[in-house]
Write an enzyme that holds these catalytic residues in place. Sequence first.
Site, PDB file in Angstrom:
ATOM      1  N   GLU A 195      -5.232  -7.852  -0.360  1.00  0.00           N
ATOM      2  CA  GLU A 195      -6.186  -7.707   0.854  1.00  0.00           C
ATOM      3  C   GLU A 195      -7.910  -7.571   0.523  1.00  0.00           C
ATOM      4  O   GLU A 195      -8.135  -6.328  -0.669  1.00  0.00           O
ATOM      5  CB  GLU A 195      -5.952  -6.605   1.790  1.00  0.00           C
ATOM      6  CG  GLU A 195      -4.676  -6.947   2.096  1.00  0.00           C
ATOM      7  CD  GLU A 195      -3.841  -5.638   2.963  1.00  0.00           C
ATOM      8  OE1 GLU A 195      -5.041  -5.269   3.594  1.00  0.00           O
ATOM      9  OE2 GLU A 195      -2.610  -5.841   3.083  1.00  0.00           O
ATOM     10  N   GLU A 210       0.518  -0.913  -0.173  1.00  0.00           N
ATOM     11  CA  GLU A 210       0.007   0.523   0.201  1.00  0.00           C
ATOM     12  C   GLU A 210       0.531   1.090  -0.348  1.00  0.00           C
ATOM     13  O   GLU A 210       0.271   2.558   0.688  1.00  0.00           O
ATOM     14  CB  GLU A 210      -1.306  -0.001   0.798  1.00  0.00           C
ATOM     15  CG  GLU A 210      -2.303  -0.887   1.297  1.00  0.00           C
ATOM     16  CD  GLU A 210      -3.018  -1.430   2.437  1.00  0.00           C
ATOM     17  OE1 GLU A 210      -2.905  -0.025   3.605  1.00  0.00           O
ATOM     18  OE2 GLU A 210      -3.896  -2.583   2.367  1.00  0.00           O
TER      19      GLU A 210
END
Length: 416
Positions: A348, A244
């Site tokens: 995710e 991320e």
Amino acid sequence: MTYQRTAGSRLLVLIAALTLSTHSQGADPATCSVNQQSWPLCGTDNGGWSVENGSYCIARSFCGSIPAAASRSTPVDPSASTKTRAVFSYLRSVWGKQVIAGQADLTWKDAIDMAERVRADTGKSPALMGYDFMNYGLTANWVEGRRQTEEAIAFAGKGGLVTFAWHWRDPALLKTPQVNNANFYARESDASKNTNFMIPMANGALDKNSPAYQHINDGIDLIAVELKRLSDAGVTVLWRPLHEASGYKGDGWFWWGRTRTDGAPQAYANILLWRHMFDRLVHKHGLHNLIWVWNGQDPAWYPGDDVVDIVSHDIYDNADNKAYRSQLPTYQQALNTPKKRKPVALSENSYIPDPDKIAADKAWWLWFMVWNDGDGPAGVTSPNNFWTGEYYNTNAHKQKVYNHPNVITLDRLPRF
């Protein structure tokens, strides 16, 4: 990912319209707009970020979409182990046809077995388990989550696949008495959770004379020990570091993507760190059991086809509301990021995309990875429980997914 996700937490659905618009050529043909900032185009096109005449610039070919060429059939590590090559070949063979079922472990609570919770609800086990080195290096007696290596080896021993992320805590505190206070956030509303650590840069490169550079190497070397243990046990790791990275519109949540004060592009600093980690783990430490999974989530942060095997994205779509959409726009963004085709994974997620919608939209995620529960009991419907309960995925949807012919569970994996 962070310790817990909630319905009211930051929205991680980085829709293609956001990131692609920040990566397209601006109105001025001599500049490129990246993350709401304009950068000059380089006079010499090297395919990425660079420095010319003392100023940062970006290659024209890196600014905008590029037609994807044929994919490679072997991992980017030319010395990848025989098993790692076999795993990579298998992943390529199923991509575009089936989806691998994945579940994230509760990495800071040793007693909770997320694979068992999946099995209790569906009668089947995930084919892929997600682990994290988040608490490695901490020394306090109360710290849990330092058995992730052993848990991964045990799951691989059952025939499963494993992936590792790394919530990399402040490297500057690793070898100090303050190590148990080390954090990984660059910006949280609770300032006590933040770190000031920043990737050291000088003259358009990593600053090798900076103490921070040695701190980074200390952290990489710490994790190399664990990756070596996995290698010695014959475990191939789908390795997803610096996850991320771009945060929200290029403002990173973690220190490896933080806002900088020295004029260097955050994306470029992160790319240099990725490439340095690749070089140190593969060449210095001789780790050839890694399949490199990039999770920067913004094309401007892509480190290059020569150091990435799989492109991935994390999606916490609070607007899905149990529609279980395929998330096609984000899939297409990730698919079109590399110059050469790479498999695309949903690394995710909260809601699991419906396998029928994945097939209909041709949004062929290589795997999905449901985030973990909170540390409460199983069966509780709560926004902190991403698997157990029915806040995100109903029991009927879980049953459909885990029994779908297009979904690969543990019992359907080959023996590598």
